[in-house]
Design a protein around this motif. Structure first.
Motif, short mmCIF file in Angstrom:
data_model
loop_
_atom_site.label_atom_id
_atom_site.label_comp_id
_atom_site.label_asym_id
_atom_site.label_seq_id
_atom_site.Cartn_x
_atom_site.Cartn_y
_atom_site.Cartn_z
N LEU A 83 0.91 -0.91 0.02
CA LEU A 83 -0.27 0.22 0.02
C LEU A 83 0.80 1.24 -0.24
CD1 LEU A 83 -3.19 -0.64 2.75
CD2 LEU A 83 -3.39 -0.84 0.01
N VAL A 84 0.67 1.90 -1.02
CA VAL A 84 1.57 3.24 -0.95
C VAL A 84 0.62 4.92 -1.62
CG1 VAL A 84 3.17 3.99 -2.58
CG2 VAL A 84 3.46 2.17 -2.87
N PHE A 85 1.01 5.36 0.38
CA PHE A 85 0.23 6.63 -0.08
C PHE A 85 0.70 7.76 -0.50
CE2 PHE A 85 -2.04 3.98 3.20
CZ PHE A 85 -2.81 3.76 2.44
N CYS A 86 0.82 8.40 -1.12
CA CYS A 86 1.11 9.44 -1.74
C CYS A 86 0.70 10.84 -1.86
CB CYS A 86 1.45 9.46 -3.63
SG CYS A 86 2.23 7.79 -3.78
N LEU A 123 2.40 -7.37 5.15
CA LEU A 123 1.77 -6.15 4.27
C LEU A 123 2.69 -5.07 4.61
CD1 LEU A 123 -0.81 -4.44 3.22
CD2 LEU A 123 -1.06 -3.88 5.61
N VAL A 124 3.19 -4.29 3.56
CA VAL A 124 3.83 -3.38 3.44
C VAL A 124 3.47 -2.05 3.06
CG1 VAL A 124 6.23 -2.48 2.31
CG2 VAL A 124 5.59 -5.00 2.80
N VAL A 125 3.70 -0.76 3.92
CA VAL A 125 3.00 0.07 3.86
C VAL A 125 3.79 0.94 3.21
CG1 VAL A 125 0.91 2.16 4.74
CG2 VAL A 125 1.37 -0.82 5.26
N VAL A 126 3.54 1.84 2.83
CA VAL A 126 5.01 2.95 2.34
C VAL A 126 4.14 4.42 2.28
CG1 VAL A 126 5.96 3.51 0.30
CG2 VAL A 126 6.14 1.20 0.65
N THR A 127 4.66 5.37 2.67
CA THR A 127 4.22 6.73 2.46
C THR A 127 5.28 7.26 1.02
OG1 THR A 127 5.42 8.06 4.18
CG2 THR A 127 3.45 6.90 4.86
N MET A 128 5.28 8.54 0.66
CA MET A 128 6.26 9.06 -0.28
C MET A 128 4.60 10.95 -0.94
SD MET A 128 6.57 5.84 -3.12
CE MET A 128 7.77 6.50 -4.39
N LYS A 129 6.17 11.96 -1.35
CA LYS A 129 5.84 12.51 -2.01
C LYS A 129 4.95 12.65 -3.07
CE LYS A 129 7.65 15.66 1.38
NZ LYS A 129 6.81 16.63 2.01
N THR A 130 5.21 12.07 -3.76
CA THR A 130 4.90 11.58 -5.63
C THR A 130 4.86 10.13 -5.21
OG1 THR A 130 6.46 11.98 -6.25
CG2 THR A 130 5.55 13.74 -6.29
N VAL A 162 -2.05 5.10 -3.87
CA VAL A 162 -3.16 5.98 -3.40
C VAL A 162 -2.79 7.30 -2.83
CG1 VAL A 162 -5.09 6.77 -1.66
CG2 VAL A 162 -4.32 3.74 -2.30
N PRO A 163 -3.28 8.16 -3.97
CA PRO A 163 -2.83 9.77 -4.14
C PRO A 163 -3.71 10.67 -3.08
CG PRO A 163 -2.92 9.00 -7.12
CD PRO A 163 -3.79 8.30 -5.61
N LEU A 164 -3.00 11.16 -1.89
CA LEU A 164 -4.24 12.08 -0.78
C LEU A 164 -4.67 13.23 -1.74
CD1 LEU A 164 -3.25 9.73 2.39
CD2 LEU A 164 -5.56 9.17 0.71
N LEU A 165 -5.33 13.80 -1.31
CA LEU A 165 -6.03 15.18 -1.58
C LEU A 165 -6.05 16.05 -0.29
CD1 LEU A 165 -8.19 14.70 -4.56
CD2 LEU A 165 -5.39 14.92 -4.53
#
Length: 370
Positions: free
Chosen positions: A63-66, A158-165, A187-190
């Protein structure tokens, strides 16, 4: 609650009224993911993720949150990791940041301790990597991350990641890492839209037991060319604390006129605010700035650093990495641990709780009159 908004919460943030109240007080002190998170329709995909972490094998992994600063990606990632850990009844969670992963991987290679390093990480049931973009242009750590991702995914962790883009838009990542991250769910977060900001404001006002006029609420959440808006959850919470102090000090209602006064002054520069927190805490506990930022692990110094961390998380939108940089260049993981530990101490120690509340009032008063 405004139509279209929804909340996510860990099991510890729900349940009986007494336990919920305790969780709320701890969340206010720490700014960590223990507090329920509110999202609007602009981030509607998040609603699906709560069920995903309860699946035996998540349908999407990693899961990648951007998103930009203030969109809540780190808080969301921490909350989902907590939910997954509760579901699996495991404490075997590996939490790190891109910068820390790079340092640890480089150290393992330099000291010929790669096998031990890989064994320690490889046993994790859940993995959280915050700010992964900090690994960019680091060839050896990126290769190590690619290998670790393969191992974790084979194991079913489960691998969870956060990134700017998004991974594909992040310069300096290797093709192998990009492909593995992109194979999961990105998942791009607004930032919250106006209706969501209104719901957030109502939530914070109820929690702080504050009454705002309708005009004041609208003024705080609107976005115009001539008026700065409070566009993130952290900035709204910060503004509300300042308004509460203005209202109490001047014995005035929180109306549109009071909001206009706050808007006219603007919010203070965040770095200046962080420096003010450090200076105020050091003076309050009668310790030097050099000792507060130093390496000594005396109990009173560790406690004071914890107070700085949770006040910074409560009164600013600063990241753990930014706070760590100001506190003697401490790493993200150390600051995260400090934030969690101080919550426990505040919950158990009424005297410390009084110190913290006094400092919070002093700092919000300083910011309002700056």
């Amino acid at each position: 609650m405004i139509s279209g908004t929804f909340t996510l919460a860990s099991q510890s943030a729900t349940g009986t009224a007494s336990s919920a109240a305790g969780t709320a007080s701890r969340a206010r002190a720490s700014g960590t993911a223990a507090e329920p998170l509110l999202f609007g329709p602009e981030n509607g995909i998040v609603r699906r993720l709560e069920t995903l972490v309860h699946e035996p094998q998540p349908a999407f992994n990693p899961l990648v949150f951007c998103g930009s600063s203030g969109t809540g990606k780190t808080s969301l990632a921490m909350l989902l990791v907590d939910l997954r850990a509760q579901h699996l009844q495991t404490t075997n969670v590996f939490r790190t940041t891109g910068a820390d992963f790079a340092r640890a991987a480089s150290h393992a290679l330099e000291t010929d301790s790669v096998a031990e390093y890989r064994s320690r990480m490889g046993r994790a049931d859940i993995v959280l990597i915050d700010e992964l973009q900090r690994l960019a242009n680091r060839a050896a750590p990126l290769e190590e991350l690619q290998n670790r991702l393969d191992g974790w995914l084979r194991r079913g962790s489960l691998v969870v990641v956060t990134m700017k883009t998004l991974p594909v838009e992040t310069a300096g990542l290797s093709p192998g890492v990009i492909s593995r991250l992109s194979a999961g769910l990105c998942v791009p977060l607004l930032p919250p839209e106006q209706a969501t900001r209104a719901a957030l404001l109502a939530h914070y006002a109820e929690r702080e037991q504050l009454t705002l006029s309708t005009d004041a609420r609208e003024r705080l959440v609107q976005r115009t060319n001539s008026t700065p808006a409070f566009l993130t959850a952290a900035s709204l919470r910060h503004a509300l604390l300042q308004l509460a102090h203005l209202s109490s000090t001047n014995k005035r209602p929180i109306d549109e006129a009071l909001v206009d006064e706050l808007l006219a002054d603007h919010l203070p520069d965040e770095k200046a605010t962080l420096r003010q927190i450090v200076t105020t805490v050091a003076k309050h506990f009668e310790i030097s700035l050099s000792a507060l930022k130093g390496d000594c692990r005396q109990r009173n110094l560790v406690m004071a650093r914890g107070v700085v961390v949770h006040l910074a998380r409560q009164l600013t939108s600063a990241s753990f990495a930014t706070i760590g940089e100001l506190l003697g260049k401490r790493d993200h993981t150390t600051i995260l641990h400090s934030a969690r530990k101080i919550v426990e101490l505040i919950d158990l120690d009424p005297e410390l709780r009084q110190h913290v509340e006094h400092l919070r009032q002093q700092l919000t008063a300083t910011e309002v009159h700056r």
